[in-house]
Design a protein around this motif. Structure first.
Motif, PDB file in Angstrom:
ATOM      1  N   ALA A 194     -14.187 -81.973 -47.436  1.00 55.70           N
ATOM      2  CA  ALA A 194     -13.939 -82.203 -46.005  1.00 55.70           C
ATOM      3  C   ALA A 194     -13.339 -80.927 -45.417  1.00 55.70           C
ATOM      4  N   VAL A 195     -14.070 -79.859 -45.587  1.00 52.35           N
ATOM      5  CA  VAL A 195     -13.559 -78.543 -45.193  1.00 52.35           C
ATOM      6  C   VAL A 195     -14.405 -77.975 -44.059  1.00 52.35           C
ATOM      7  N   PRO A 196     -13.879 -77.012 -43.304  1.00 50.80           N
ATOM      8  CA  PRO A 196     -14.710 -76.365 -42.280  1.00 50.80           C
ATOM      9  C   PRO A 196     -15.880 -75.648 -42.949  1.00 50.80           C
ATOM     10  N   TYR A 197     -16.972 -75.490 -42.183  1.00 47.54           N
ATOM     11  CA  TYR A 197     -18.119 -74.787 -42.753  1.00 47.54           C
ATOM     12  C   TYR A 197     -17.798 -73.317 -42.985  1.00 47.54           C
ATOM     13  N   ASP A 198     -16.980 -72.774 -42.129  1.00 47.92           N
ATOM     14  CA  ASP A 198     -16.567 -71.373 -42.280  1.00 47.92           C
ATOM     15  C   ASP A 198     -15.753 -71.227 -43.570  1.00 47.92           C
ATOM     16  N   GLY A 199     -16.277 -70.527 -44.532  1.00 47.88           N
ATOM     17  CA  GLY A 199     -15.606 -70.372 -45.823  1.00 47.88           C
ATOM     18  C   GLY A 199     -16.006 -71.413 -46.854  1.00 47.88           C
ATOM     19  N   HIS A 200     -16.912 -72.323 -46.449  1.00 48.68           N
ATOM     20  CA  HIS A 200     -17.316 -73.428 -47.332  1.00 48.68           C
ATOM     21  C   HIS A 200     -17.871 -72.947 -48.672  1.00 48.68           C
ATOM     22  N   ASP A 201     -18.811 -72.022 -48.623  1.00 45.24           N
ATOM     23  CA  ASP A 201     -19.485 -71.612 -49.860  1.00 45.24           C
ATOM     24  C   ASP A 201     -18.508 -70.951 -50.836  1.00 45.24           C
ATOM     25  N   GLU A 202     -17.621 -70.112 -50.314  1.00 47.47           N
ATOM     26  CA  GLU A 202     -16.648 -69.431 -51.174  1.00 47.47           C
ATOM     27  C   GLU A 202     -15.716 -70.459 -51.822  1.00 47.47           C
ATOM     28  N   LEU A 203     -15.279 -71.444 -51.029  1.00 47.09           N
ATOM     29  CA  LEU A 203     -14.377 -72.453 -51.575  1.00 47.09           C
ATOM     30  C   LEU A 203     -15.068 -73.268 -52.665  1.00 47.09           C
ATOM     31  N   VAL A 204     -16.291 -73.705 -52.386  1.00 42.06           N
ATOM     32  CA  VAL A 204     -17.009 -74.519 -53.369  1.00 42.06           C
ATOM     33  C   VAL A 204     -17.229 -73.714 -54.651  1.00 42.06           C
ATOM     34  N   ALA A 205     -17.595 -72.447 -54.496  1.00 39.39           N
ATOM     35  CA  ALA A 205     -17.802 -71.607 -55.684  1.00 39.39           C
ATOM     36  C   ALA A 205     -16.515 -71.498 -56.494  1.00 39.39           C
ATOM     37  N   SER A 206     -15.395 -71.407 -55.805  1.00 39.96           N
ATOM     38  CA  SER A 206     -14.114 -71.261 -56.510  1.00 39.96           C
ATOM     39  C   SER A 206     -13.709 -72.542 -57.228  1.00 39.96           C
ATOM     40  N   LEU A 207     -14.286 -73.674 -56.813  1.00 38.37           N
ATOM     41  CA  LEU A 207     -13.954 -74.964 -57.432  1.00 38.37           C
ATOM     42  C   LEU A 207     -15.019 -75.417 -58.438  1.00 38.37           C
ATOM     43  N   ALA A 208     -15.958 -74.525 -58.754  1.00 42.21           N
ATOM     44  CA  ALA A 208     -17.132 -74.944 -59.541  1.00 42.21           C
ATOM     45  C   ALA A 208     -16.739 -75.656 -60.834  1.00 42.21           C
ATOM     46  N   ASP A 209     -15.751 -75.137 -61.552  1.00 47.75           N
ATOM     47  CA  ASP A 209     -15.368 -75.766 -62.823  1.00 47.75           C
ATOM     48  C   ASP A 209     -14.873 -77.194 -62.610  1.00 47.75           C
ATOM     49  N   ALA A 210     -14.065 -77.376 -61.566  1.00 47.27           N
ATOM     50  CA  ALA A 210     -13.484 -78.704 -61.321  1.00 47.27           C
ATOM     51  C   ALA A 210     -14.523 -79.693 -60.788  1.00 47.27           C
ATOM     52  N   LEU A 211     -15.588 -79.183 -60.184  1.00 47.83           N
ATOM     53  CA  LEU A 211     -16.608 -80.070 -59.602  1.00 47.83           C
ATOM     54  C   LEU A 211     -17.739 -80.390 -60.576  1.00 47.83           C
ATOM     55  N   ALA A 212     -17.847 -79.609 -61.635  1.00 52.61           N
ATOM     56  CA  ALA A 212     -18.996 -79.734 -62.552  1.00 52.61           C
ATOM     57  C   ALA A 212     -19.143 -81.168 -63.059  1.00 52.61           C
ATOM     58  N   GLY A 213     -20.345 -81.707 -62.930  1.00 54.25           N
ATOM     59  CA  GLY A 213     -20.662 -83.030 -63.473  1.00 54.25           C
ATOM     60  C   GLY A 213     -20.175 -84.195 -62.630  1.00 54.25           C
ATOM     61  N   LYS A 214     -19.445 -83.917 -61.548  1.00 53.83           N
ATOM     62  CA  LYS A 214     -18.850 -85.011 -60.772  1.00 53.83           C
ATOM     63  C   LYS A 214     -19.698 -85.418 -59.571  1.00 53.83           C
ATOM     64  N   VAL A 215     -19.373 -86.594 -59.035  1.00 49.48           N
ATOM     65  CA  VAL A 215     -19.944 -86.987 -57.751  1.00 49.48           C
ATOM     66  C   VAL A 215     -19.194 -86.207 -56.673  1.00 49.48           C
ATOM     67  N   VAL A 216     -19.918 -85.406 -55.925  1.00 53.39           N
ATOM     68  CA  VAL A 216     -19.323 -84.562 -54.873  1.00 53.39           C
ATOM     69  C   VAL A 216     -19.914 -85.011 -53.539  1.00 53.39           C
ATOM     70  N   VAL A 217     -19.055 -85.470 -52.650  1.00 58.37           N
ATOM     71  CA  VAL A 217     -19.503 -85.988 -51.355  1.00 58.37           C
ATOM     72  C   VAL A 217     -19.178 -84.959 -50.287  1.00 58.37           C
ATOM     73  N   SER A 218     -20.187 -84.547 -49.548  1.00 54.75           N
ATOM     74  CA  SER A 218     -19.977 -83.562 -48.488  1.00 54.75           C
ATOM     75  C   SER A 218     -20.065 -84.225 -47.126  1.00 54.75           C
ATOM     76  N   CYS A 219     -19.003 -84.073 -46.321  1.00 58.23           N
ATOM     77  CA  CYS A 219     -19.066 -84.514 -44.919  1.00 58.23           C
ATOM     78  C   CYS A 219     -18.954 -83.303 -43.999  1.00 58.23           C
ATOM     79  N   VAL A 220     -19.328 -82.145 -44.523  1.00 59.97           N
ATOM     80  CA  VAL A 220     -19.163 -80.875 -43.804  1.00 59.97           C
ATOM     81  C   VAL A 220     -20.216 -80.765 -42.691  1.00 59.97           C
ATOM     82  N   ASN A 221     -19.790 -80.341 -41.518  1.00 56.81           N
ATOM     83  CA  ASN A 221     -20.662 -80.210 -40.351  1.00 56.81           C
ATOM     84  C   ASN A 221     -20.751 -78.749 -39.927  1.00 56.81           C
ATOM     85  N   PRO A 222     -21.864 -78.082 -40.209  1.00 51.11           N
ATOM     86  CA  PRO A 222     -21.980 -76.670 -39.806  1.00 51.11           C
ATOM     87  C   PRO A 222     -22.352 -76.572 -38.324  1.00 51.11           C
TER      88      PRO A 222
END
Lengths: 229, 229
Positions: free
Chosen positions: A83-111
């Motif tokens: 539930a993050v702003p689109y600005d910076g979204h990709d960098e944040l998601v990349a930085s969380l890759a280990d914690a997100l791996a294999g999980k259900v990830v729900v995006s409500c992000v609005n670019p």
């Protein structure tokens, strides 16, 4: 269609809300907690997440809501809401890759973009949800909760029962989990909107709702007619 | 909010439906005629337009519905609805530029693609409605009626009163005319969705509705919550 039980079953995964101090994230966390889920709010700064968690517990004294830095929050949960702003979204998601791996990830992000003519959908090659799926290939990414107003989520109505949560995704089981999670918001199942790529349509629709809100001085939402609920 | 009178006032402009033999155009023409407007259906071949007009008159014996070649139909009307496939849209609109000049032009065109994963919005630099506005700069282009199902339009219900017609445009007076015209479909004013560029969001949303139709075996539509109607 029945609403959810007030307390979730023991097997319900804890939910992390990355960006849980923003209005949309905090509002959705409030709904999840109000209807029995354990929630951990994430923020760049753990102290801010603690404050937001305390604000929810003030309204729901029995709720299981805590705060943590984003990566720690994601690591604690089986289902992670972005539930993050689109600005910076990709960098944040990349930085969380280990914690997100294999999980259900729900995006409500609005670019969205805004200029003097109002809001508009950013012209993108892929949606935010598809970007998350590309950045974390093992994540089971679902798009949902784009259109519910943060103000309404944080309000006192038990359910936003005039609205629908539109849910898209390519992982059938993950999508079904989120369709059921939508009950915490609307009191009924979310609507299966189809494949993940349709997030390209769902995300920027929020620009239309913001435009309607301004014109009619309201908090609009979307409902789908022709369904039995 | 009151529905329209059964017969339109004398000042009501005749409506042309370019692409009036397709299911969406014919369905909308039926609604306009059913609620008192004179309608001329357009088609590439005038005989086909005559046949479609006869099919409407069979259901509405007193209705003022005729057929003509597309350019002749547009020339007869004060308001022109473009209800054509996106494939070939730009060429057709360019060929009608003289007949469309200065008029209210309503686009319900949906630029969609289909593949084995289902429907999706075509990635475009501008919407079909914006293309029409670019091709005919004096036309007062409005986007509307994208989301109403052709089958439901052709059905017997007096109004599609669980749905909203979302209307976008940059010409305030033209947009207001279409907001009122939407009463023939839903029994109430259309929803002012904002600027014409938001047609980029409205047009491909139809892909989501088609996806929902397939999943739920229904004819879905869109409603906006949070408005007083």
């Amino acid at each position: 269609m029945q609403g959810p039980p007030r307390r979730s079953p023991v097997s319900t995964p804890r939910i992390a809300v990355v960006g849980g101090t923003g209005p949309q994230g905090k509002g959705l966390a409030y709904r999840f907690a109000r209807h029995g889920y354990g929630v951990v709010l994430g923020s760049r700064v753990a102290d801010r997440a603690d404050e937001a968690a305390a604000a929810i517990r003030e309204r729901l004294p029995e709720a299981d809501v805590t705060g943590a830095a984003n990566a720690d929050a994601a690591a604690q949960a089986g289902l992670v809401l972005l539930a993050v702003p689109y600005d910076g979204h990709d960098e944040l998601v990349a930085s969380l890759a280990d914690a997100l791996a294999g999980k259900v990830v729900v995006s409500c992000v609005n670019p969205l973009g805004f200029d003097k003519q109002g809001p508009y959908g950013l012209p993108l090659e892929r949606s935010a949800a598809e970007s998350a799926a590309t950045l974390v290939p093992t994540a089971r990414v679902v798009g949902a909760f784009h259109h519910v107003s943060a103000v309404t989520l944080w309000g006192e109505a038990d359910y936003l029962d005039h609205e629908d949560v539109l849910v898209c995704g390519d992982d059938v089981d993950a999508k079904q989990q989120v369709i059921e999670l939508a009950r915490t918001v609307t009191g009924r199942d979310g609507v299966d909107a189809g494949r993940l790529r349709l997030a390209r349509q769902l995300e920027p629709l929020t620009a239309v709702l913001i435009s309607v809100n301004k014109r009619y001085k309201t908090r609009s939402g979307v409902a789908i007619s022709g369904l039995d609920h």
